[in-house]
Motif scaffolding. Structure first.
Motif, PDB file in Angstrom:
ATOM      1  N   LEU A  16       0.733  -1.255   0.059  1.00  0.00           N
ATOM      2  CA  LEU A  16       0.095   0.044  -0.027  1.00  0.00           C
ATOM      3  C   LEU A  16       0.775   1.401   0.082  1.00  0.00           C
ATOM      4  O   LEU A  16       0.725   2.215  -0.803  1.00  0.00           O
ATOM      5  N   PHE A  17       2.005   1.221   0.961  1.00  0.00           N
ATOM      6  CA  PHE A  17       2.873   2.411   0.910  1.00  0.00           C
ATOM      7  C   PHE A  17       3.553   2.607  -0.558  1.00  0.00           C
ATOM      8  O   PHE A  17       3.765   3.707  -0.965  1.00  0.00           O
ATOM      9  N   LEU A  18       3.900   1.524  -1.111  1.00  0.00           N
ATOM     10  CA  LEU A  18       4.615   1.553  -2.434  1.00  0.00           C
ATOM     11  C   LEU A  18       3.591   2.052  -3.295  1.00  0.00           C
ATOM     12  O   LEU A  18       3.958   3.005  -4.223  1.00  0.00           O
ATOM     13  N   LEU A  19       2.389   1.728  -3.470  1.00  0.00           N
ATOM     14  CA  LEU A  19       1.312   2.282  -4.564  1.00  0.00           C
ATOM     15  C   LEU A  19       1.318   3.695  -3.990  1.00  0.00           C
ATOM     16  O   LEU A  19       1.144   4.709  -4.920  1.00  0.00           O
ATOM     17  N   SER A  22       3.647   5.821  -5.698  1.00  0.00           N
ATOM     18  CA  SER A  22       3.730   6.266  -7.048  1.00  0.00           C
ATOM     19  C   SER A  22       2.863   7.557  -7.334  1.00  0.00           C
ATOM     20  O   SER A  22       2.922   8.161  -8.359  1.00  0.00           O
ATOM     21  N   LEU A  23       1.815   7.716  -6.556  1.00  0.00           N
ATOM     22  CA  LEU A  23       0.924   8.699  -6.596  1.00  0.00           C
ATOM     23  C   LEU A  23       1.790  10.122  -6.497  1.00  0.00           C
ATOM     24  O   LEU A  23       1.322  11.175  -6.975  1.00  0.00           O
ATOM     25  N   LEU A  24       2.710   9.925  -5.727  1.00  0.00           N
ATOM     26  CA  LEU A  24       3.681  11.477  -5.379  1.00  0.00           C
ATOM     27  C   LEU A  24       4.316  11.822  -6.804  1.00  0.00           C
ATOM     28  O   LEU A  24       5.043  12.835  -6.542  1.00  0.00           O
ATOM     29  N   ASN A  25       4.450  11.021  -7.883  1.00  0.00           N
ATOM     30  CA  ASN A  25       4.952  11.499  -9.135  1.00  0.00           C
ATOM     31  C   ASN A  25       4.116  12.726  -9.448  1.00  0.00           C
ATOM     32  O   ASN A  25       4.864  13.661 -10.254  1.00  0.00           O
ATOM     33  N   ALA A  26       3.104  12.977  -9.118  1.00  0.00           N
ATOM     34  CA  ALA A  26       2.301  14.177  -9.504  1.00  0.00           C
ATOM     35  C   ALA A  26       3.028  15.550  -8.761  1.00  0.00           C
ATOM     36  O   ALA A  26       2.583  16.631  -9.081  1.00  0.00           O
ATOM     37  N   TYR A  27       3.723  15.074  -7.804  1.00  0.00           N
ATOM     38  CA  TYR A  27       4.230  16.277  -7.055  1.00  0.00           C
ATOM     39  C   TYR A  27       5.781  16.404  -7.033  1.00  0.00           C
ATOM     40  O   TYR A  27       6.318  17.607  -6.556  1.00  0.00           O
ATOM     41  N   VAL A  28       6.421  15.192  -6.931  1.00  0.00           N
ATOM     42  CA  VAL A  28       7.773  15.273  -6.625  1.00  0.00           C
ATOM     43  C   VAL A  28       8.647  15.111  -8.039  1.00  0.00           C
ATOM     44  O   VAL A  28       8.408  13.946  -8.513  1.00  0.00           O
ATOM     45  N   PRO A  30      11.768  14.249 -10.715  1.00  0.00           N
ATOM     46  CA  PRO A  30      12.741  13.121 -10.564  1.00  0.00           C
ATOM     47  C   PRO A  30      13.947  13.834 -10.171  1.00  0.00           C
ATOM     48  O   PRO A  30      14.962  13.083  -9.478  1.00  0.00           O
ATOM     49  N   ARG A  31      14.055  15.254 -10.453  1.00  0.00           N
ATOM     50  CA  ARG A  31      15.390  15.732  -9.801  1.00  0.00           C
ATOM     51  C   ARG A  31      15.986  15.650  -8.458  1.00  0.00           C
ATOM     52  O   ARG A  31      16.660  15.777  -8.047  1.00  0.00           O
ATOM     53  N   ILE A  32      14.566  15.735  -7.792  1.00  0.00           N
ATOM     54  CA  ILE A  32      14.531  15.667  -6.396  1.00  0.00           C
ATOM     55  C   ILE A  32      14.604  14.169  -5.809  1.00  0.00           C
ATOM     56  O   ILE A  32      15.229  13.902  -4.970  1.00  0.00           O
ATOM     57  N   PHE A  33      13.895  13.424  -6.244  1.00  0.00           N
ATOM     58  CA  PHE A  33      13.625  12.053  -5.805  1.00  0.00           C
ATOM     59  C   PHE A  33      12.927  11.053  -6.997  1.00  0.00           C
ATOM     60  O   PHE A  33      11.752  11.105  -7.273  1.00  0.00           O
ATOM     61  N   PRO A  34      14.074  10.637  -7.971  1.00  0.00           N
ATOM     62  CA  PRO A  34      13.588   9.731  -8.871  1.00  0.00           C
ATOM     63  C   PRO A  34      13.001   8.355  -8.532  1.00  0.00           C
ATOM     64  O   PRO A  34      12.397   7.814  -9.589  1.00  0.00           O
ATOM     65  N   TRP A  35      12.931   7.977  -7.405  1.00  0.00           N
ATOM     66  CA  TRP A  35      12.665   6.619  -6.832  1.00  0.00           C
ATOM     67  C   TRP A  35      11.070   6.453  -6.922  1.00  0.00           C
ATOM     68  O   TRP A  35      10.680   5.405  -7.261  1.00  0.00           O
ATOM     69  N   PHE A  36      10.464   7.456  -6.788  1.00  0.00           N
ATOM     70  CA  PHE A  36       9.100   7.553  -6.906  1.00  0.00           C
ATOM     71  C   PHE A  36       8.644   7.156  -8.482  1.00  0.00           C
ATOM     72  O   PHE A  36       7.577   6.247  -8.642  1.00  0.00           O
ATOM     73  N   PRO A 258       2.140   4.856 -17.601  1.00  0.00           N
ATOM     74  CA  PRO A 258       0.724   5.638 -16.736  1.00  0.00           C
ATOM     75  C   PRO A 258       1.316   5.764 -15.463  1.00  0.00           C
ATOM     76  O   PRO A 258       2.070   4.859 -14.829  1.00  0.00           O
ATOM     77  N   ASN A 259       1.037   6.908 -14.632  1.00  0.00           N
ATOM     78  CA  ASN A 259       0.893   7.255 -13.304  1.00  0.00           C
ATOM     79  C   ASN A 259       2.471   7.717 -13.088  1.00  0.00           C
ATOM     80  O   ASN A 259       2.939   7.614 -11.963  1.00  0.00           O
ATOM     81  N   SER A 260       3.452   7.678 -14.052  1.00  0.00           N
ATOM     82  CA  SER A 260       4.725   8.430 -14.002  1.00  0.00           C
ATOM     83  C   SER A 260       4.529   9.984 -13.738  1.00  0.00           C
ATOM     84  O   SER A 260       3.408  10.514 -14.085  1.00  0.00           O
ATOM     85  N   TYR A 261       5.816  10.452 -13.303  1.00  0.00           N
ATOM     86  CA  TYR A 261       5.951  11.960 -13.473  1.00  0.00           C
ATOM     87  C   TYR A 261       5.868  12.594 -14.809  1.00  0.00           C
ATOM     88  O   TYR A 261       4.814  13.487 -14.980  1.00  0.00           O
ATOM     89  N   GLU A 262       6.329  11.940 -15.948  1.00  0.00           N
ATOM     90  CA  GLU A 262       5.701  12.285 -17.451  1.00  0.00           C
ATOM     91  C   GLU A 262       4.220  12.321 -17.634  1.00  0.00           C
ATOM     92  O   GLU A 262       3.659  13.330 -18.067  1.00  0.00           O
TER      93      GLU A 262
END
Length: 331
Positions: A16-19, A22-28, A30-36, A258-262
């Motif tokens: 659940l926390f990993l899922l 993935s939603l944090l890609n809307a806000y964070v 990749p230059r700050i934290f690419p792991w999301f 889908p659901n990526s930062y891009e």
């Protein structure tokens, strides 16, 4: 049995926390934290495991099943970006778009040209065209700067532009054309974000654990720098969208799931034609066994998608063509 359920509960919470990550890609970015952004690649598997564990709690008659079911509702839209079942649209189609990564036509220019001609599309957006001419499309006007992105149309082209940085990137991420169709002008942007340049053997795991571990490290080393390149390219493309005096149709090979930062940032202010009018799976890249959606068509809210099809009947490339029809601009 209690210990087993405790282990399942811990795993379920972890998934659940990993899922949610993935939603944090809307806000964070990749230059700050690419792991999301890495989590978006595993979203389908994580979601399947989450559902299976929820079913386990249901059959175990545990109240926590309802908690996981309610929390799972958060992921309805992220799931629909991969698998969707929209209702039939009553609006009349006025514009037909085909977006297709043709892989340089190496699997058959003749076949590709004949196929594209048969679609009778108003606008064709090609990626990896490599500047090649395709048979049967001679009557189409052609917008092609770098040979990577190509826009073809039989309508009046008002303005064209290659979207690139002053220092010139290795591959310009997009070309745009303002096209007049039936008395109305639309801005078409053909996107090809920086590729990861993976070959099938590079992502195929085998029985050798040491080799597989090294492959995974090599994959991550290639993914993270590319995410950061994408962020810069997205800023350029978004400026073209936001500064447009016309309704925008943005399409192409985003080299992103889908659901990526891009996805979140290129779709900002636009509508995903698959969400609006698509049915079934949106998988568009078929070179790997794992189903992947990396080809998209987005539009301004005033231009409504009335149909969306991933045409899996053709195999002229490692991508399937994506076809969408739109009603005319309502403004």
């Amino acid at each position: 049995m209690k210990i087993f359920r405790l282990i399942i509960l811990i795993l379920h919470l972890g998934i659940l926390f990993l899922l949610l990550g993935s939603l944090l890609n809307a806000y964070v970015p990749p230059r700050i934290f690419p792991w999301f952004n890495l989590l978006s690649l595993g979203f389908p598997i994580l979601m399947i495991v989450y559902i299976l564990m929820t079913v386990f709690w249901i059959f175990s008659w545990k109240k926590r099943a309802f908690v996981f079911m309610l929390v799972g509702l958060i992921f309805i839209n992220p799931v629909k970006r991969i698998i969707n079942f929209s209702s039939d649209k009553k609006e009349k189609a006025a514009i037909k778009i085909v977006s297709f990564n043709v892989k340089g036509g190496i699997m058959g220019k003749e076949e590709i040209g004949k196929y594209l001609k048969s679609q009778e599309a108003d606008v064709i957006l090609l990626q990896e065209g490599r500047g090649g001419d395709f048979p049967y499309l001679e009557e189409y006007k052609r917008v092609n700067f770098s040979g990577v992105g190509t826009i073809l149309t039989q309508h009046k082209v008002l303005n064209t532009k290659e979207l690139d940085f002053p220092e010139k990137s290795e591959i310009p991420p997009a070309v745009q054309a303002d096209i007049e169709i039936k008395g109305k002008v639309y801005r078409f942007i053909d996107v090809y974000l920086h590729p990861f340049k993976f070959e099938r053997e590079m992502v195929t795991l085998n029985g050798n654990s040491d080799a597989n571990e090294q492959k995974m490290k090599d994959i991550v080393k290639r993914l993270i720098p590319t995410f950061k390149i994408h962020q810069k390219q997205i800023e350029l493309i978004k400026n073209a969208v936001e500064s447009s005096p016309y309704p925008v149709i943005l399409a192409g090979d985003f080299n992103s799931v889908p659901n990526s930062y891009e996805y979140y940032h290129l779709s900002s202010g636009l509508e995903d034609a698959f969400l609006s009018a698509g049915k079934g799976s949106a998988t568009s890249f078929h070179d790997y066994k794992f189903p992947i959606r990396i080809d998209y068509i987005f539009s301004s809210p005033s231009v409504k998608a009335v149909s969306y099809v991933v045409d899996r009947s053709v195999s002229f490339s490692d991508h399937y063509p994506v076809i969408s029809e739109f009603s005319s601009d309502s403004k």
